[in-house]
Design a protein around this motif. Structure first.
Motif, PDB file in Angstrom:
ATOM      1  N   TYR A  42      19.519  38.357  42.234  1.00 33.07           N
ATOM      2  CA  TYR A  42      20.810  38.543  42.905  1.00 33.07           C
ATOM      3  C   TYR A  42      20.618  38.914  44.371  1.00 33.07           C
ATOM      4  O   TYR A  42      21.308  38.425  45.264  1.00 33.07           O
ATOM      5  N   LEU A  43      19.635  39.775  44.627  1.00 34.78           N
ATOM      6  CA  LEU A  43      19.449  40.269  45.991  1.00 34.78           C
ATOM      7  C   LEU A  43      18.677  39.323  46.885  1.00 34.78           C
ATOM      8  O   LEU A  43      18.958  39.210  48.068  1.00 34.78           O
ATOM      9  N   TYR A  44      17.645  38.656  46.300  1.00 41.42           N
ATOM     10  CA  TYR A  44      16.705  37.944  47.173  1.00 41.42           C
ATOM     11  C   TYR A  44      16.761  36.424  47.111  1.00 41.42           C
ATOM     12  O   TYR A  44      16.301  35.771  48.040  1.00 41.42           O
ATOM     13  N   LEU A  45      17.253  35.865  46.000  1.00 40.17           N
ATOM     14  CA  LEU A  45      17.179  34.409  45.885  1.00 40.17           C
ATOM     15  C   LEU A  45      18.502  33.767  46.302  1.00 40.17           C
ATOM     16  O   LEU A  45      19.553  34.109  45.791  1.00 40.17           O
ATOM     17  N   ARG A  46      18.404  32.846  47.259  1.00 41.05           N
ATOM     18  CA  ARG A  46      19.602  32.145  47.727  1.00 41.05           C
ATOM     19  C   ARG A  46      19.338  30.645  47.766  1.00 41.05           C
ATOM     20  O   ARG A  46      18.246  30.222  48.149  1.00 41.05           O
ATOM     21  N   ASP A  47      20.363  29.880  47.440  1.00 42.47           N
ATOM     22  CA  ASP A  47      20.278  28.451  47.708  1.00 42.47           C
ATOM     23  C   ASP A  47      20.547  28.253  49.201  1.00 42.47           C
ATOM     24  O   ASP A  47      21.241  29.045  49.822  1.00 42.47           O
ATOM     25  N   ASN A  48      19.999  27.202  49.741  1.00 39.63           N
ATOM     26  CA  ASN A  48      20.227  26.929  51.160  1.00 39.63           C
ATOM     27  C   ASN A  48      20.645  25.472  51.303  1.00 39.63           C
ATOM     28  O   ASN A  48      19.898  24.631  51.802  1.00 39.63           O
ATOM     29  N   PRO A  49      21.844  25.162  50.800  1.00 44.11           N
ATOM     30  CA  PRO A  49      22.227  23.752  50.699  1.00 44.11           C
ATOM     31  C   PRO A  49      22.548  23.118  52.057  1.00 44.11           C
ATOM     32  O   PRO A  49      23.109  23.784  52.928  1.00 44.11           O
ATOM     33  N   ALA A  50      22.180  21.862  52.201  1.00 45.94           N
ATOM     34  CA  ALA A  50      22.637  21.081  53.347  1.00 45.94           C
ATOM     35  C   ALA A  50      23.858  20.321  52.853  1.00 45.94           C
ATOM     36  O   ALA A  50      23.748  19.251  52.283  1.00 45.94           O
ATOM     37  N   GLY A  51      25.018  20.914  53.036  1.00 48.73           N
ATOM     38  CA  GLY A  51      26.237  20.300  52.505  1.00 48.73           C
ATOM     39  C   GLY A  51      27.222  21.382  52.165  1.00 48.73           C
ATOM     40  O   GLY A  51      27.331  22.380  52.883  1.00 48.73           O
ATOM     41  N   GLU A  52      27.910  21.207  51.040  1.00 43.34           N
ATOM     42  CA  GLU A  52      28.964  22.144  50.688  1.00 43.34           C
ATOM     43  C   GLU A  52      28.407  23.510  50.280  1.00 43.34           C
ATOM     44  O   GLU A  52      27.460  23.597  49.496  1.00 43.34           O
ATOM     45  N   HIS A  53      28.988  24.568  50.827  1.00 42.50           N
ATOM     46  CA  HIS A  53      28.504  25.917  50.573  1.00 42.50           C
ATOM     47  C   HIS A  53      29.703  26.853  50.411  1.00 42.50           C
ATOM     48  O   HIS A  53      30.623  26.836  51.217  1.00 42.50           O
ATOM     49  N   ARG A  54      29.677  27.670  49.344  1.00 39.62           N
ATOM     50  CA  ARG A  54      30.755  28.657  49.179  1.00 39.62           C
ATOM     51  C   ARG A  54      30.255  29.992  49.713  1.00 39.62           C
ATOM     52  O   ARG A  54      29.178  30.451  49.331  1.00 39.62           O
ATOM     53  N   GLU A  55      31.032  30.603  50.594  1.00 39.16           N
ATOM     54  CA  GLU A  55      30.530  31.805  51.259  1.00 39.16           C
ATOM     55  C   GLU A  55      31.636  32.836  51.460  1.00 39.16           C
ATOM     56  O   GLU A  55      32.813  32.517  51.463  1.00 39.16           O
ATOM     57  N   LEU A  56      31.217  34.085  51.623  1.00 37.39           N
ATOM     58  CA  LEU A  56      32.155  35.193  51.788  1.00 37.39           C
ATOM     59  C   LEU A  56      32.372  35.488  53.275  1.00 37.39           C
ATOM     60  O   LEU A  56      31.414  35.647  54.031  1.00 37.39           O
ATOM     61  N   TRP A  57      33.634  35.554  53.647  1.00 38.13           N
ATOM     62  CA  TRP A  57      34.012  35.937  55.009  1.00 38.13           C
ATOM     63  C   TRP A  57      34.981  37.111  54.904  1.00 38.13           C
ATOM     64  O   TRP A  57      35.813  37.176  53.990  1.00 38.13           O
ATOM     65  N   PHE A  58      34.894  38.034  55.880  1.00 40.81           N
ATOM     66  CA  PHE A  58      35.756  39.207  55.908  1.00 40.81           C
ATOM     67  C   PHE A  58      36.664  39.131  57.140  1.00 40.81           C
ATOM     68  O   PHE A  58      36.184  38.947  58.256  1.00 40.81           O
ATOM     69  N   HIS A  59      37.962  39.259  56.927  1.00 42.29           N
ATOM     70  CA  HIS A  59      38.907  39.161  58.047  1.00 42.29           C
ATOM     71  C   HIS A  59      39.047  40.539  58.716  1.00 42.29           C
ATOM     72  O   HIS A  59      40.081  41.197  58.597  1.00 42.29           O
ATOM     73  N   GLU A  60      38.006  40.924  59.410  1.00 41.65           N
ATOM     74  CA  GLU A  60      37.951  42.285  59.943  1.00 41.65           C
ATOM     75  C   GLU A  60      39.016  42.546  61.005  1.00 41.65           C
ATOM     76  O   GLU A  60      39.650  43.589  61.027  1.00 41.65           O
TER      77      GLU A  60
END
Lengths: 95, 189
Positions: A42-60
């Protein structure tokens, strides 16, 4: 880049901060027998896709909501914006 | 004990200036109280608002106004709004709590903000240099309110009339904020 906020409409990306892969929503159960391995992944492994990516953004600099943004990492085209709260509930979170 | 009495100063000492048809005024004598909705408490808060203020709970991005006491409710984010009303002194939370009881969590924000009102026919042109929000009637009608950034400073913008906007920003950077607004205004003179 413009992010089309589900509650507020189109907003400039400068109002937001980026956290990372939306899989961060799926925090492992710490009581699970395999939890050490799961937390490592959970902490260290990430996919690094060239294409569609779902990501978290914060509306600070806005309504302080967390969003799940589906963005193409090659073109920066944003195809979907959801409230992270709704995504978490869909995945079985109770609040 | 000293018998010295202290007199509160406003963030911009009551700034007021006219630029052609555009007027900029610092608004004082207003209280701001943050009202956060307890978990699963939205219905209770809604009921209390209707009973005490005859006002709706504002949706995010919009504001409502009480027909009883003119209190404005600013829907700023999911689960939180600001109550804005005429008040001098340090008892703003008590005023809100008297009306809404224990249906919300209250925090007095009154002295944390500087409030500027811009009005006049050119107001949208004056603001378009520093405000990334679409201020046209169709996107930002009278009553609309939102948080945004102007010149890197966090700002709440509310449209209170067809040609009137109210801007709130942090009191600690009030003078820088005024400078940013004036720079934008002077660009169109």
């Amino acid at each position: 880049m413009i992010i089309n906020h589900p509650l507020l409409g189109p907003r400039d990306a400068s109002e937001f901060v980026y956290l990372g892969d939306a899989s961060l929503i799926d925090r492992p159960d710490w009581q699970h027998e395999n939890s050490q391995q799961e937390f490592h992944n959970y902490l260290y492994l990430r996919d690094n896709p060239a294409g569609e990516h779902r990501e978290l953004w914060f509306h600070e600099q806005g309504d302080r909501s967390w969003l799940v943004v589906t963005r193409n990492t090659l073109t920066h085209e944003i195809s979907k914006v959801e409230l992270a709260r709704d995504v978490a509930k869909e995945r079985g979170r109770d609040k | 004990m000293s018998d010295a009495t202290l007199k509160a100063r406003s963030p911009l000492d009551g700034y007021r200036q006219q630029f052609g048809t555009l007027e900029i005024v610092e608004l004082n004598g207003l209280a701001l109280v943050s009202v956060a909705t307890p978990l699963d408490g939205e219905e209770e808060l809604k009921k209390a608002m209707t009973t005490a203020h005859k006002a709706e709970l504002p949706a995010v991005g919009s504001s409502t106004q009480s027909s009883v006491d003119d209190t404005r409710f600013l829907g700023l984010q999911p689960g939180q709004m600001f109550a804005m009303f005429a008040h001098d002194g340090d008892r703003a939370v008590e005023f809100v709590a008297k009306k809404l009881g224990e249906t919300g969590y209250y925090t007095d924000q009154s002295d944390s903000w500087v409030i500027l009102q811009l009005s006049g026919a050119d107001v949208r042109t004056a603001l378009e240099r520093i405000c990334a929000i679409d201020l046209q009637d169709s996107a930002f009608p009278v009553g609309a309110v939102t948080r945004t950034v102007m010149e890197h400073l966090g700002t709440i913008i509310m449209r209170t009339g067809h040609d009137t906007f109210v801007l709130l920003s942090a009191r600690s950077s009030a003078k820088s904020f005024l400078h940013a607004v004036l720079t934008s205004v002077n660009n169109i003179q």
